[in-house]
Structure formats: structure tokens, C-alpha cells
Design an enzyme around this catalytic site. Structure first.
Site, PDB file in Angstrom:
ATOM      1  N   GLU A  83       0.694  -1.136  -0.001  1.00  0.00           N
ATOM      2  CA  GLU A  83       0.233  -0.026  -0.010  1.00  0.00           C
ATOM      3  C   GLU A  83       0.866   1.086   0.223  1.00  0.00           C
ATOM      4  O   GLU A  83       1.815   1.535   0.916  1.00  0.00           O
ATOM      5  CB  GLU A  83      -1.073   0.227   1.246  1.00  0.00           C
ATOM      6  CG  GLU A  83      -1.928  -1.289   1.381  1.00  0.00           C
ATOM      7  CD  GLU A  83      -3.083  -1.017  -0.006  1.00  0.00           C
ATOM      8  OE1 GLU A  83      -3.022  -0.210  -0.738  1.00  0.00           O
ATOM      9  OE2 GLU A  83      -3.816  -2.206   0.114  1.00  0.00           O
ATOM     10  N   ARG A  93     -18.167  -0.272   4.216  1.00  0.00           N
ATOM     11  CA  ARG A  93     -19.211  -0.991   3.515  1.00  0.00           C
ATOM     12  C   ARG A  93     -20.032  -2.222   4.211  1.00  0.00           C
ATOM     13  O   ARG A  93     -21.124  -2.495   3.979  1.00  0.00           O
ATOM     14  CB  ARG A  93     -18.756  -1.624   2.465  1.00  0.00           C
ATOM     15  CG  ARG A  93     -19.356  -1.815   1.279  1.00  0.00           C
ATOM     16  CD  ARG A  93     -18.536  -2.903   0.241  1.00  0.00           C
ATOM     17  NE  ARG A  93     -17.715  -3.834   0.753  1.00  0.00           N
ATOM     18  CZ  ARG A  93     -17.020  -4.696   0.247  1.00  0.00           C
ATOM     19  NH1 ARG A  93     -16.649  -4.253  -1.086  1.00  0.00           N
ATOM     20  NH2 ARG A  93     -16.567  -5.686   0.692  1.00  0.00           N
ATOM     21  N   CYS A 146      -8.771  -1.816   7.645  1.00  0.00           N
ATOM     22  CA  CYS A 146      -7.129  -1.850   7.305  1.00  0.00           C
ATOM     23  C   CYS A 146      -6.698  -0.564   7.040  1.00  0.00           C
ATOM     24  O   CYS A 146      -5.691  -0.208   7.560  1.00  0.00           O
ATOM     25  CB  CYS A 146      -6.943  -2.871   6.350  1.00  0.00           C
ATOM     26  SG  CYS A 146      -7.167  -4.357   6.578  1.00  0.00           S
ATOM     27  N   HIS A 169      -1.770  -5.479   1.868  1.00  0.00           N
ATOM     28  CA  HIS A 169      -2.716  -6.229   1.712  1.00  0.00           C
ATOM     29  C   HIS A 169      -2.473  -7.620   1.163  1.00  0.00           C
ATOM     30  O   HIS A 169      -1.476  -7.671   0.352  1.00  0.00           O
ATOM     31  CB  HIS A 169      -4.034  -5.747   1.045  1.00  0.00           C
ATOM     32  CG  HIS A 169      -5.088  -4.766   1.788  1.00  0.00           C
ATOM     33  ND1 HIS A 169      -5.052  -3.581   1.739  1.00  0.00           N
ATOM     34  CD2 HIS A 169      -5.866  -5.223   2.818  1.00  0.00           C
ATOM     35  CE1 HIS A 169      -6.000  -3.227   2.643  1.00  0.00           C
ATOM     36  NE2 HIS A 169      -6.663  -4.016   3.390  1.00  0.00           N
TER      37      HIS A 169
END
Ligand code: PCA
Length: 217
Positions: A83, A93, A146, A169
């Protein structure tokens, strides 16, 4: 604890419909491992916005790491995703493991909109690909727990001169991906090998390499 500089490596508890989180399965294998003159301390974070923040703060105070690397599951991704950036927003979500679902809330009020990783992600990428581990630079860690933890790690690193931080990730394990047609996965031994390679580079290189690894989407 040893006098060697420490790497604090974190994984997460399972969330959503999963009963396993590949991040913790891989991270826990590295507890106590010596990598480039550093010793790894592996810790589990809850997939809960509020508790992960509290526990991360306690862990960093206790372990006083030189390097902080968060690892999390990104089902659907096919490579180790280094990342590049974490953004100052929580937009969940789905509910976290405590049933909390923040929408468009800042992680740190008055914090910068984003932080860039302070680990040499391009050099890490190069080493991973050279060793045959599928990897990529990612330009979003999402907006769930995360990204929240990645932002808080980088917020800490921005305040502690001797601390560098980043986030990776990882794909589903094959056992998770088997339930969905066409879902990509990565074997745990490859994830573990990849984390060791990434940490070797992070522990030995401060200035990043310069080559293109961007994306159009
Ligand atoms: N992945 C989630 C949270 C915990 C994890 O392993 C995420 O990408 O936000």
C-alpha cells in the site's frame, strides 16, 4: 525483550463471513524471527475500528518498534499489495466485528487527508518479483479497518522520528477462495516468504528505488 531493534508485525481477526484471516495466519508464523538484525514481534488486532486503535497504541508503546508493518486480507486481490497511501476516512461497507459502521468519519480530526507509506515500497516490489512472489503497488487500502490502522500507523510514524511504517494487503488463502468461482488466492507459504522478503528490504533500505509501478485505474 532483546536489545535488537524490533519489527511490530500485525494481522487481523476474521471478519465478514470468514472464519479465518490469512493475515494473522501468516503473521503469527513470524513471531520471534530475526530479519536483517531486527526481531519480529507478531500481534493480532481486532477487526474493530475503536479497539484496533486502542490496541495499536498500547502495542507500539510496549514494543517500541523501529518498523511497523500492518498486514490485512483483501479478498479478490491476486498479489501482495504494497500500500502506497492511507486516507483519513472511515467509510465502512459493512459493520466491523463490534457491529459499528462509520460513514465518512475522519480517523484523526484535523489530520492530513492522507499519508504515504514510509517503507521503500518500490524496492520491496522489486525484491518480491525477483524472488517469484506476485506483488504490486496498490494506491488504495480501502476505507475499512485496514485503511484506518494503516493511517494510524503512519500518523504515529510521522510523529516518531525512529519509526517507519507501512501496510500490505494479501489475497485469500486457497481454502477461502475455493468457495467462489474465479477468486484468486495465494498459498500461505508464499505469503510468509513474501513478508520476509519485504521486511528484509524495509530493514536494510531507507531510500526507495525509483522506477514506474503506477496504475491507470
Ligand atoms: N481486512 C480488512 C480489515 C481486516 C482485514 O484483514 C480491510 O481490508 O479493511
Amino acid at each position: 525483550m532483546s536489545k535488537q531493534p524490533r519489527i511490530l508485525l500485525t494481522g487481523f481477526t476474521p471478519f465478514g463471513n470468514e472464519d479465518i484471516n490469512p493475515s494473522w495466519e501468516a503473521v503469527r508464523e513470524l513471531e520471534g524471527r530475526h530479519i536483517a538484525g531486527h526481531v519480529v514481534v507478531a500481534r493480532l488486532l481486532p477487526t474493530i475500528f475503536a479497539e484496533s486503535r486502542r490496541e495499536l497504541g498500547l502495542m507500539v508503546d510496549e514494543v517500541a518498534p523501529a518498523i511497523l508493518l500492518g498486514v490485512g486480507q483483501a479478498g479478490g486481490r491476486s498479489r501482495l499489495s504494497l500500500e502506497r497511501v492511507a486516507i483519513n476516512v472511515q467509510d465502512a461497507r459493512m459493520a466491523d466485528n463490534a457491529g459499528v459502521q462509520p460513514i465518512d468519519e475522519a480517523i484523526v480530526a484535523d489530520g492530513p487527508a492522507a499519508y504515504f507509506s514510509s517503507l521503500p515500497i518500490k524496492a520491496m516490489l522489486k525484491a518480491l518479483l525477483a524472488e517469484g512472489v506476485p506483488a504490486e503497488v496498490s494506491n488504495t487500502a480501502g476505507t475499512f479497518v485496514c485503511n484506518h490502522v494503516a493511517y494510524l500507523m503512519l500518523h504515529l510514524a510521522a510523529r516518531h522520528h525512529d519509526l517507519r511504517a507501512g501496510f500490505i494487503h494479501i489475497p485469500y488463502l486457497p481454502s477461502q477462495a475455493a468457495r467462489f468461482p474465479n477468486a484468486p488466492s495465494m498459498a500461505q507459504e508464499d505469503v510468509v516468504r513474501g513478508l520476509i522478503i519485504a521486511l528484509q528490504v524495509a530493514a536494510t533500505q531507507r531510500t526507495d528505488d525509483r522506477f514506474g509501478a503506477g496504475a491507470l485505474d
